[in-house]
Enzyme design. Structure first.
Site, PDB file in Angstrom:
ATOM      1  N   ASN A  15      10.026 -14.959   4.929  1.00  0.00           N
ATOM      2  CA  ASN A  15       8.692 -14.807   4.340  1.00  0.00           C
ATOM      3  C   ASN A  15       8.906 -14.551   2.849  1.00  0.00           C
ATOM      4  OD1 ASN A  15       6.137 -14.055   3.594  1.00  0.00           O
ATOM      5  ND2 ASN A  15       5.877 -12.523   5.219  1.00  0.00           N
ATOM      6  N   ARG A 104       7.423 -18.862   6.458  1.00  0.00           N
ATOM      7  CA  ARG A 104       6.006 -18.716   6.137  1.00  0.00           C
ATOM      8  C   ARG A 104       5.767 -19.471   4.835  1.00  0.00           C
ATOM      9  NH1 ARG A 104       2.711 -13.126   4.955  1.00  0.00           N
ATOM     10  NH2 ARG A 104       0.666 -14.088   5.002  1.00  0.00           N
ATOM     11  N   HIS A 192      -4.048 -15.873   5.662  1.00  0.00           N
ATOM     12  CA  HIS A 192      -3.715 -14.921   6.738  1.00  0.00           C
ATOM     13  C   HIS A 192      -3.768 -15.607   8.101  1.00  0.00           C
ATOM     14  CE1 HIS A 192      -5.381 -11.386   4.106  1.00  0.00           C
ATOM     15  NE2 HIS A 192      -4.069 -11.472   3.954  1.00  0.00           N
ATOM     16  N   GLY A 222      -5.846  -5.496   4.778  1.00  0.00           N
ATOM     17  CA  GLY A 222      -4.646  -4.902   4.186  1.00  0.00           C
ATOM     18  C   GLY A 222      -4.830  -4.877   2.681  1.00  0.00           C
ATOM     19  N   ASN A 223      -3.751  -5.140   1.933  1.00  0.00           N
ATOM     20  CA  ASN A 223      -3.919  -5.289   0.488  1.00  0.00           C
ATOM     21  C   ASN A 223      -4.888  -6.421   0.196  1.00  0.00           C
ATOM     22  OD1 ASN A 223      -2.401  -3.299  -0.816  1.00  0.00           O
ATOM     23  ND2 ASN A 223      -0.528  -4.333  -0.175  1.00  0.00           N
ATOM     24  N   ARG A 253      -8.730  -7.283  -5.680  1.00  0.00           N
ATOM     25  CA  ARG A 253      -9.475  -8.551  -5.840  1.00  0.00           C
ATOM     26  C   ARG A 253     -10.966  -8.322  -5.620  1.00  0.00           C
ATOM     27  NH1 ARG A 253      -5.816 -11.748  -1.598  1.00  0.00           N
ATOM     28  NH2 ARG A 253      -4.007 -10.461  -2.074  1.00  0.00           N
ATOM     29  N   ARG A 296      -6.034   4.878   1.044  1.00  0.00           N
ATOM     30  CA  ARG A 296      -5.779   6.321   1.226  1.00  0.00           C
ATOM     31  C   ARG A 296      -6.200   7.089  -0.012  1.00  0.00           C
ATOM     32  NH1 ARG A 296       0.114   4.793   3.327  1.00  0.00           N
ATOM     33  NH2 ARG A 296      -0.362   3.211   1.809  1.00  0.00           N
ATOM     34  N   GLY A 342      -2.970  -2.983   7.224  1.00  0.00           N
ATOM     35  CA  GLY A 342      -2.768  -1.579   6.845  1.00  0.00           C
ATOM     36  C   GLY A 342      -4.030  -0.744   6.966  1.00  0.00           C
ATOM     37  N   ILE A 343      -5.170  -1.295   6.531  1.00  0.00           N
ATOM     38  CA  ILE A 343      -6.434  -0.557   6.622  1.00  0.00           C
ATOM     39  C   ILE A 343      -7.002  -0.659   8.037  1.00  0.00           C
ATOM     40  CG2 ILE A 343      -8.810  -0.428   5.760  1.00  0.00           C
ATOM     41  CD1 ILE A 343      -7.744  -1.535   3.058  1.00  0.00           C
ATOM     42  N   GLY A 344      -7.005  -1.859   8.583  1.00  0.00           N
ATOM     43  CA  GLY A 344      -7.572  -2.068   9.925  1.00  0.00           C
ATOM     44  C   GLY A 344      -6.883  -1.229  10.997  1.00  0.00           C
ATOM     45  N   ASN A 346      -5.005   1.638  10.304  1.00  0.00           N
ATOM     46  CA  ASN A 346      -4.805   3.056   9.963  1.00  0.00           C
ATOM     47  C   ASN A 346      -6.025   3.806   9.456  1.00  0.00           C
ATOM     48  OD1 ASN A 346      -1.953   2.964  10.471  1.00  0.00           O
ATOM     49  ND2 ASN A 346      -1.775   1.758   8.608  1.00  0.00           N
ATOM     50  N   GLU A 396       3.148 -10.924  11.980  1.00  0.00           N
ATOM     51  CA  GLU A 396       3.187 -12.293  11.470  1.00  0.00           C
ATOM     52  C   GLU A 396       4.542 -12.943  11.722  1.00  0.00           C
ATOM     53  OE1 GLU A 396       1.341 -10.634   7.847  1.00  0.00           O
ATOM     54  OE2 GLU A 396       0.256 -12.519   7.761  1.00  0.00           O
TER      55      GLU A 396
HETATM   56  P1  AMP Z   1      -0.925  -4.253   4.304  1.00  0.00           P
HETATM   57  O1  AMP Z   1      -1.151  -5.217   3.182  1.00  0.00           O
HETATM   58  O2  AMP Z   1      -1.400  -4.759   5.622  1.00  0.00           O
HETATM   59  O3  AMP Z   1       0.474  -3.697   4.357  1.00  0.00           O
HETATM   60  O4  AMP Z   1      -1.875  -2.984   3.999  1.00  0.00           O
HETATM   61  C1  AMP Z   1      -1.623  -2.123   2.916  1.00  0.00           C
HETATM   62  C2  AMP Z   1      -2.829  -1.231   2.679  1.00  0.00           C
HETATM   63  O5  AMP Z   1      -3.159  -0.509   3.886  1.00  0.00           O
HETATM   64  C3  AMP Z   1      -2.610  -0.140   1.649  1.00  0.00           C
HETATM   65  O6  AMP Z   1      -2.821  -0.581   0.344  1.00  0.00           O
HETATM   66  C4  AMP Z   1      -3.642   0.876   2.041  1.00  0.00           C
HETATM   67  O7  AMP Z   1      -4.861   0.589   1.377  1.00  0.00           O
HETATM   68  C5  AMP Z   1      -3.859   0.675   3.512  1.00  0.00           C
HETATM   69  N1  AMP Z   1      -3.383   1.808   4.320  1.00  0.00           N
HETATM   70  C6  AMP Z   1      -2.143   2.042   4.778  1.00  0.00           C
HETATM   71  N2  AMP Z   1      -2.098   3.207   5.477  1.00  0.00           N
HETATM   72  C7  AMP Z   1      -3.360   3.722   5.469  1.00  0.00           C
HETATM   73  C8  AMP Z   1      -3.989   4.898   5.999  1.00  0.00           C
HETATM   74  N3  AMP Z   1      -3.298   5.795   6.717  1.00  0.00           N
HETATM   75  N4  AMP Z   1      -5.308   5.079   5.762  1.00  0.00           N
HETATM   76  C9  AMP Z   1      -6.011   4.176   5.055  1.00  0.00           C
HETATM   77  N5  AMP Z   1      -5.486   3.060   4.536  1.00  0.00           N
HETATM   78  C10 AMP Z   1      -4.189   2.815   4.721  1.00  0.00           C
END
Ligand code: AMP
Length: 419
Positions: A15, A104, A192, A222-223, A253, A296, A342-344, A346, A396
């Protein structure tokens, strides 16, 4: 999968980004990850290779190699030598232990979903580079270097746009003059794709139905954030467009804004195209609204009374709710909503607010099930919710490895058919 699960099929997944790349080796008999790693800051004197191996299912071994990886070729050669050396984190005895390399690749246009790499495929990756200038050239380099290092192995390209090639024309066409759109290949591609495909397949398993019989709204947060309407297992619409800028409010973005804002800023601030790209991709979204791009930090700032952070959070949730709502008429019937990224995975508050007050749409969240972070797929809706809601950690790399074997299976089936 038609592969014999008694026989180990190890797949190397790459990737790649512009100055870094991630990799994994997966044993596809068990779909178990044997090792994973990351080469970062390629081209700089402090580049580093971080490698992890799981000799048993629980135990993790970590290896860090600092060196001057001057380009992708040097970085990938270093990875290959680690993979082959048991004392340095290796998981294979020789290239023959690998079935294939799965890559990827960001953009393959409407033509490709997942495909065995040949010269034509490489040309297409090159042709779409102007639309994915950071990723497509790096992805192509990854393929070419692997061809050099492991000449006997097939390379498979799995496109991030691939899952969305099933969108109907009225979903992917922009209302601009057709000739101009054709000249510059301007249309919605969506991104995605491997993640949306993976979580929709996993959701179908949780629903106890074949993937081609479920209608889902999948949310990758996520980001970058995107949402996808999946009808009978196929993407029929998605929020990202020509590039990963359109759609939901994201970390840095803007997501969708009135396009006239761009022309207005060009007139008033004399912004160039490059300036606007930086503004909308790097300085907008949550960061532009409140100075933080990590959810966070946004939550913490909001809890400490920062009004900009509260607004950013409200806007993030609001844009998500609008998209979820808009996909109900797109799909007609919705069996499930899936959160990942990450957001979905956590941020229970985001999931809770995204699904709040949607009784009329048949969505009821169980707040106890929704509480906390989720590391394994689970249902978070109530027993009487007619739309089931799931959190499914995305994978992924596993999806790319599955796609790689699918492509090889198809290639060998068609070879037999022509023999
Ligand atoms: P990803 O691109 O899927 O790795 O997601 C990264 C993003 O997930 C980070 O920039 C955070 O905004 C979010 N994230 C990670 N951990 C948490 C958490 N415990 N609570 C809220 N947002 C989180």
């Amino acid at each position: 999968m038609t592969h014999d699960t008694n026989h180990a099929h190890k797949v190397l997944v790459i990737n790649g980004g512009s100055s870094s790349f991630k990799y994994q080796v997966l044993d596809m008999g068990s779909e178990r990850r044997l090792c994973q790693g990351l080469v970062e800051r390629i081209g700089s004197p402090d580049s580093v290779l971080t490698h992890k191996r799981w000799p048993g299912t629980e135990r993790e071994e970590k290896f860090v190699y600092k060196d001057d990886y001057s380009n992708h070729n040097a970085g990938m050669r270093a990875v290959a030598s680690v993979l082959l050396d048991p004392a340095r984190g290796g998981v294979i005895d020789s290239a023959a232990d690998l079935t294939a390399v799965g890559h990827r690749v960001l953009l393959g246009g409407p033509e490709y979903t997942e495909v065995l790499v040949n010269d034509r495929v490489k040309d297409v990756i090159r042709e779409y580079s102007p639309l994915g200038p950071l990723h497509n050239p790096a992805n192509l380099t990854g393929i070419e270097v692997m061809e050099e290092i492991f000449p006997s192995l097939p390379n498979v390209a799995v496109f991030d746009t691939g899952f969305h090639t099933t969108m109907p024309d009225y979903a992917y066409t922009y209302a601009i003059p057709r000739q101009l759109a054709a000249k510059y290949r301007i249309r919605r591609y969506g991104f995605h794709g491997t993640s949306h495909r993976y979580i929709s397949h996993e959701a179908a398993k949780l629903l106890g139905r074949p993937a081609d019989q479920v209608n889902l709204i999948t949310c990758h947060l996520g980001n970058g954030c995107s949402i996808c309407a999946v009808r009978q297992g196929r993407s029929v619409d998605t929020s990202m467009g020509l590039t990963p800028l359109e759609g939901l409010v994201m970390g840095t973005r803007s997501g969708s804004i009135d396009p006239a804002i761009l022309t207005y800023l060009m007139q008033r601030e004399h912004y160039s195209g490059t300036d606007l790209n930086t503004l909308l991709n790097k300085q907008s979204g949550l960061r532009g609204l409140c100075g933080h791009n990590d959810m966070r930090d946004v939550e913490a700032a909001r809890d400490a009374g920062d009004e900009n952070a509260a607004l950013a959070m409200n806007m993030f949730v609001y844009s998500l709710r609008k998209y979820i709502g808009s996909y109900f008429p797109v799909l007609g019937r919705v069996d499930g909503i899936v959160f990942t990224g990450g957001i979905g995975e956590n941020a229970p508050e985001v999931r809770s607010r995204a699904c709040a007050d949607m009784d009329a749409l048949g969505i009821r969240l169980d707040e106890d099930l929704n509480a906390g972070r989720v590391s394994q797929a689970k249902k978070i809706s109530t027993a009487d919710s007619s739309v089931q809601v799931f959190v499914i950690p995305t994978d992924e790399e596993l999806e790319i490895a599955r796609a790689t074997l699918r492509v090889l299976d198809q290639a060998s089936a068609s070879q037999k058919a022509h023999a």
